[in-house]
Motif scaffolding. Structure first.
Motif, PDB file in Angstrom:
ATOM      1  N   ALA A  32      53.602  27.073  21.105  1.00  0.00           N
ATOM      2  CA  ALA A  32      53.214  25.980  20.247  1.00  0.00           C
ATOM      3  C   ALA A  32      52.372  25.125  21.218  1.00  0.00           C
ATOM      4  O   ALA A  32      51.285  24.701  21.123  1.00  0.00           O
ATOM      5  N   ASP A  33      53.046  24.998  22.461  1.00  0.00           N
ATOM      6  CA  ASP A  33      52.284  24.006  23.547  1.00  0.00           C
ATOM      7  C   ASP A  33      51.324  24.841  23.960  1.00  0.00           C
ATOM      8  O   ASP A  33      50.006  24.163  24.169  1.00  0.00           O
ATOM      9  N   ARG A  34      51.409  25.954  24.345  1.00  0.00           N
ATOM     10  CA  ARG A  34      50.040  26.686  24.824  1.00  0.00           C
ATOM     11  C   ARG A  34      48.844  26.704  23.762  1.00  0.00           C
ATOM     12  O   ARG A  34      47.920  26.869  24.259  1.00  0.00           O
ATOM     13  N   LEU A  35      49.234  26.840  22.435  1.00  0.00           N
ATOM     14  CA  LEU A  35      48.049  27.027  21.696  1.00  0.00           C
ATOM     15  C   LEU A  35      47.718  25.521  21.039  1.00  0.00           C
ATOM     16  O   LEU A  35      46.991  25.782  20.101  1.00  0.00           O
ATOM     17  N   HIS A  36      48.604  24.542  21.318  1.00  0.00           N
ATOM     18  CA  HIS A  36      48.274  23.274  20.755  1.00  0.00           C
ATOM     19  C   HIS A  36      48.289  23.176  19.270  1.00  0.00           C
ATOM     20  O   HIS A  36      47.538  22.857  18.660  1.00  0.00           O
TER      21      HIS A  36
END
Length: 94
Positions: free
Chosen positions: A42-46
Motif C-alpha cells: 500500500a505504501d509503495r503504490l500510494h
C-alpha cells in the motif's frame, strides 16, 4: 538461430496476460512475489491497505488460488517445474 528456455522476466508478463490481470493487479502481484506485506505494498503504490486487499482478492479469483503462496507457485513455478524435472538428476544417499 539459437533456441533456449525463456527467462523469467520474459515469461511472467505472458503468464500475467493470460490471466487478464490489470496493470495495478500486476504491480500488486509483483510485490506479493517479493514477499511484501499488504501495508508495505500500500505504501509503495500510494494506496490504502483496503484497496490493496481488494486487488489481492481480484487476483486470487482470476488466477484461481486462495493464498499468496499458491499465487506465487501458480504464476512463477508451474512453468519452470517441468523443465527442472526433465534436467534434474536425483541422487539417493542413505
Amino acid at each position: 538461430m539459437v533456441i533456449e528456455p525463456a527467462k523469467t522476466s520474459e515469461i511472467v508478463p505472458l503468464i500475467v496476460d493470460a490471466y487478464e490481470l490489470t496493470d495495478r493487479e500486476t504491480e500488486v502481484t509483483q510485490y506479493i512475489a517479493r514477499g511484501l506485506p499488504t501495508g508495505e505494498i500500500a505504501d509503495r503504490l500510494h494506496l490504502s491497505p483496503h484497496t490493496v486487499r481488494d486487488h489481492i482478492k481480484a487476483v486470487f479469483e482470476k488466477v484461481g488460488v486462495s493464498s499468496r503462496g499458491e499465487l506465487v507457485g501458480k504464476l512463477f513455478t508451474e512453468y519452470y517445474a517441468p523443465l527442472a524435472e526433465k534436467t534434474m538428476t536425483r541422487v539417493h544417499t542413505g
